[in-house]
Design an enzyme around this catalytic site. Sequence first.
Site, PDB file in Angstrom:
ATOM      1  N   GLU A 112      -8.176 -11.478 -11.907  1.00  0.00           N
ATOM      2  CA  GLU A 112      -7.154 -11.531 -10.604  1.00  0.00           C
ATOM      3  C   GLU A 112      -6.589 -13.140 -10.262  1.00  0.00           C
ATOM      4  O   GLU A 112      -5.921 -12.759  -9.322  1.00  0.00           O
ATOM      5  CB  GLU A 112      -7.381 -10.405  -9.255  1.00  0.00           C
ATOM      6  CG  GLU A 112      -8.398 -10.643  -9.083  1.00  0.00           C
ATOM      7  CD  GLU A 112      -8.660  -9.638  -7.666  1.00  0.00           C
ATOM      8  OE1 GLU A 112      -7.771  -8.660  -7.813  1.00  0.00           O
ATOM      9  OE2 GLU A 112      -9.431  -8.616  -7.393  1.00  0.00           O
TER      10      GLU A 112
ATOM     11  N   ARG B 183     -10.034   1.881  -4.527  1.00  0.00           N
ATOM     12  CA  ARG B 183     -10.702   1.361  -4.079  1.00  0.00           C
ATOM     13  C   ARG B 183     -10.837   2.098  -2.743  1.00  0.00           C
ATOM     14  O   ARG B 183     -10.889   3.162  -2.764  1.00  0.00           O
ATOM     15  CB  ARG B 183      -8.884   1.008  -3.528  1.00  0.00           C
ATOM     16  CG  ARG B 183      -7.836   0.473  -4.380  1.00  0.00           C
ATOM     17  CD  ARG B 183      -6.199  -0.016  -4.276  1.00  0.00           C
ATOM     18  NE  ARG B 183      -5.909  -0.727  -5.024  1.00  0.00           N
ATOM     19  CZ  ARG B 183      -5.278  -0.818  -5.523  1.00  0.00           C
ATOM     20  NH1 ARG B 183      -4.853   0.929  -5.733  1.00  0.00           N
ATOM     21  NH2 ARG B 183      -4.147  -1.291  -6.170  1.00  0.00           N
TER      22      ARG B 183
ATOM     23  N   ARG C 128       2.590 -11.975  -2.728  1.00  0.00           N
ATOM     24  CA  ARG C 128       3.254 -10.252  -2.707  1.00  0.00           C
ATOM     25  C   ARG C 128       3.679  -8.813  -1.873  1.00  0.00           C
ATOM     26  O   ARG C 128       4.017  -9.171  -1.906  1.00  0.00           O
ATOM     27  CB  ARG C 128       1.449  -9.612  -3.459  1.00  0.00           C
ATOM     28  CG  ARG C 128       0.394  -9.098  -2.357  1.00  0.00           C
ATOM     29  CD  ARG C 128      -0.405  -8.615  -2.999  1.00  0.00           C
ATOM     30  NE  ARG C 128      -0.744  -6.819  -3.240  1.00  0.00           N
ATOM     31  CZ  ARG C 128      -1.858  -6.666  -3.902  1.00  0.00           C
ATOM     32  NH1 ARG C 128      -3.022  -7.469  -4.582  1.00  0.00           N
ATOM     33  NH2 ARG C 128      -1.641  -4.999  -4.118  1.00  0.00           N
TER      34      ARG C 128
ATOM     35  N   HIS D 221       0.785  -1.510   0.309  1.00  0.00           N
ATOM     36  CA  HIS D 221       0.451   0.290   0.057  1.00  0.00           C
ATOM     37  C   HIS D 221       1.127   0.767  -0.357  1.00  0.00           C
ATOM     38  O   HIS D 221       0.838   2.156  -0.609  1.00  0.00           O
ATOM     39  CB  HIS D 221      -1.089   0.164   1.179  1.00  0.00           C
ATOM     40  CG  HIS D 221      -2.267  -0.381   0.525  1.00  0.00           C
ATOM     41  ND1 HIS D 221      -2.946  -1.500   1.870  1.00  0.00           N
ATOM     42  CD2 HIS D 221      -3.140   0.723   0.114  1.00  0.00           C
ATOM     43  CE1 HIS D 221      -4.161  -1.884   0.403  1.00  0.00           C
ATOM     44  NE2 HIS D 221      -4.160  -0.097   0.228  1.00  0.00           N
TER      45      HIS D 221
ATOM     46  N   ARG E 189     -14.455  -0.062  -7.544  1.00  0.00           N
ATOM     47  CA  ARG E 189     -14.378  -1.837  -7.084  1.00  0.00           C
ATOM     48  C   ARG E 189     -15.033  -1.782  -5.457  1.00  0.00           C
ATOM     49  O   ARG E 189     -14.636  -1.005  -4.874  1.00  0.00           O
ATOM     50  CB  ARG E 189     -13.037  -1.797  -6.604  1.00  0.00           C
ATOM     51  CG  ARG E 189     -12.550  -3.702  -6.626  1.00  0.00           C
ATOM     52  CD  ARG E 189     -11.619  -4.419  -6.328  1.00  0.00           C
ATOM     53  NE  ARG E 189     -10.825  -3.640  -5.251  1.00  0.00           N
ATOM     54  CZ  ARG E 189      -9.409  -3.600  -5.160  1.00  0.00           C
ATOM     55  NH1 ARG E 189      -8.924  -4.030  -6.074  1.00  0.00           N
ATOM     56  NH2 ARG E 189      -9.028  -2.914  -4.273  1.00  0.00           N
TER      57      ARG E 189
ATOM     58  N   ASP F  81      -2.842  -9.494  -8.080  1.00  0.00           N
ATOM     59  CA  ASP F  81      -2.980 -10.386  -7.427  1.00  0.00           C
ATOM     60  C   ASP F  81      -2.749 -11.886  -8.561  1.00  0.00           C
ATOM     61  O   ASP F  81      -2.239 -13.106  -8.196  1.00  0.00           O
ATOM     62  CB  ASP F  81      -4.105 -10.393  -7.104  1.00  0.00           C
ATOM     63  CG  ASP F  81      -4.460 -10.407  -5.809  1.00  0.00           C
ATOM     64  OD1 ASP F  81      -3.875 -10.276  -4.692  1.00  0.00           O
ATOM     65  OD2 ASP F  81      -5.408  -9.281  -5.404  1.00  0.00           O
TER      66      ASP F  81
ATOM     67  N   CYS G  84      -5.720  -3.115 -14.479  1.00  0.00           N
ATOM     68  CA  CYS G  84      -5.675  -1.909 -13.773  1.00  0.00           C
ATOM     69  C   CYS G  84      -4.861  -2.784 -12.025  1.00  0.00           C
ATOM     70  O   CYS G  84      -4.051  -1.407 -11.185  1.00  0.00           O
ATOM     71  CB  CYS G  84      -6.584  -1.501 -12.743  1.00  0.00           C
ATOM     72  SG  CYS G  84      -7.644  -2.907 -11.601  1.00  0.00           S
TER      73      CYS G  84
HETATM   74  C1  PEP Z   1      -4.482  -6.139  -8.305  1.00  0.00           C
HETATM   75  O1  PEP Z   1      -4.499  -7.035  -8.116  1.00  0.00           O
HETATM   76  O2  PEP Z   1      -3.507  -5.978  -9.378  1.00  0.00           O
HETATM   77  C2  PEP Z   1      -5.160  -5.001  -8.059  1.00  0.00           C
HETATM   78  C3  PEP Z   1      -5.132  -3.874  -8.986  1.00  0.00           C
HETATM   79  O3  PEP Z   1      -6.165  -4.789  -7.258  1.00  0.00           O
HETATM   80  P1  PEP Z   1      -5.347  -4.389  -5.208  1.00  0.00           P
HETATM   81  O4  PEP Z   1      -3.574  -4.129  -5.875  1.00  0.00           O
HETATM   82  O5  PEP Z   1      -5.667  -3.601  -5.022  1.00  0.00           O
HETATM   83  O6  PEP Z   1      -4.833  -6.220  -4.731  1.00  0.00           O
HETATM   84 MG    MG Z   2      -6.127  -7.512  -5.832  1.00  0.00          MG
END
Ligand code: PEP
Ligand code: MG
Length: 567
Positions: free
Chosen positions: A425, A293, A459, A187, A326, A449, A496
Amino acid sequence: MSEDVIKGISTGEGIAIGKVFIYDKGKRKVYPTGISPKKVSANKKIFQDVCKKLSSELDELLEHLDKGSADIIESQKQIIIDPEIERKVFSVIEGELMSVEYAIYSTYCSFIERLEESGSELFKQRIIDLVDIRDRLIDLIKNDYSPKQNLKGRILIAKEVSPTELITLHEQGIEGLVVEKGGITSHASLIAQALAIPCIVNAKHALDVKAEGKAILDGREGFLMPNPSKNQIREYSQKLNKLRHKQKEAQQNLEKLSKTQSGTGFELLANIEFEEEIEYANRNKAAGVGLLRTESLLFNNYSTEEEQQQFYQNVLKGIEGEITVRLFDIGGDKLNARIPDEDNPFLGWRGIRMLLDEEKLLKSQIRALYKTEALYPGRIRILLPMISVVQEIEAVKLFIESVKNDLRNEGINIDRSIPLGIMIEVPSTALIADKLAKLVDFFSIGTNDLTQYTLAVDRGNERICSLYQQHHPAIWKLIKTTADAAHQHGIDISVCGELAGHVLGACGLIGMGIKKLSMASSNILPVKEELVSHTDDEFSKLAESFLCSTSSDEVLKAFEGWRSKRS
Ligand code: PEP
Ligand code: MG
């Protein structure tokens, strides 16, 4: 380069030169500060106020929690209202004439020590709760009662920072960020990119740095140089000036139409989580918000329907174009404190799986979105997180229909359906994208993801972060399958995940016919510069070479070769 240089993972453009500010919450200490007898009652009142505030924040959280998590919060609430703690805090303020922060700190620490000395496993959770409440009470006092620090020009070093902390620190003027933990999709890294703060993550032992004067942070090369020589400062100041000049020049490119050399249009949108990011999206001429988000609505504790509506309206008012919202993606790496302990949180009760069980939460979000759509017709799209099987889509569709009926019965004008899309994802959805395309209005590929689940790499796990390769050929194959399905069925497709914001990724995606890319606002500029410089044919040849590669290194080499031929 000198020996004390700290290396980390680069998260994007940017250089910062400034004094270091160590933000070490782990070693947070509140030093004894005396107060005059006149201030005793004011300090006691502050204690009561922050306890009340924290308690009501926890109450709001409780509304959306399952039994397991609710028990944890309930036990934290009991600590806040514990009369013994209050007596002790008051006696430090009154008897020792100490500030409320110190009274809280010393009181909680003495309870924590007692439990630690007992060595009992049973008290482990209790200790964690006490530390958490102690820190949150002190933070509340700092936020509400202390003057804001001026961190102008500072390079902040932290073990980790939450998105809200980072936004506050940015408002206080920090110009660089070094984080010991996390990877490029953490984040902190995503928000730093959005706010265009030069940043490195996964910078081991950064908190041990001893920097006397200015330090140099190179966000592109991924290092922090704590004690540079005068020559090095001069050299990097020149680089920084050049970079700023280049950015200014590139800024003019933003005015250019978004078209490849063959005249094919593309759209670059922004990924946003906080209202504060809208300004950056506009500055970078984002064509809309490709991923909004919404988890921040929950950790800021404003999750009522009205408060959500206000948030969506603020975003719609702040930026033109389409906004893809989302639904709450809780669990895994996001807000997992709300979720009971699980052995494999990334494979557990997250995203849509949780929402379908937590109907109250889901209902409030759908209602808020439909009510907002009535005011901003045609500008909202709904995106479902973590879909892995078709039944989840069917269940959400039924749920949305019932919410729409309720709203109609309440006299609210619902004459349209908001376009409904899914995140691609989880590999299962990419592999049956041709089937899913018949059920939804659009796909949005979440490569963050998708990489984690395809390559079986957590991740957020620093030890294996070199295996976290978003441009791996396997990911390109899944993207291609998804893009083909979307094109064949005539539905909209965008990406995204972080891959879309990297020049290599964006070129490959355009080469696969995906013309809508959503990214951190600070990436729009470099991506646009590259995309306007090539023909469609060049992009598709590049994409083909990615698909024929065996490894990420080969993909990288193919890209470098492709680019150098052009320049
Ligand atoms: C992803 O998983 O690529 C995504 C855009 O969502 P987040 O990073 O919020 O899981
Ligand atoms: Mg994601």
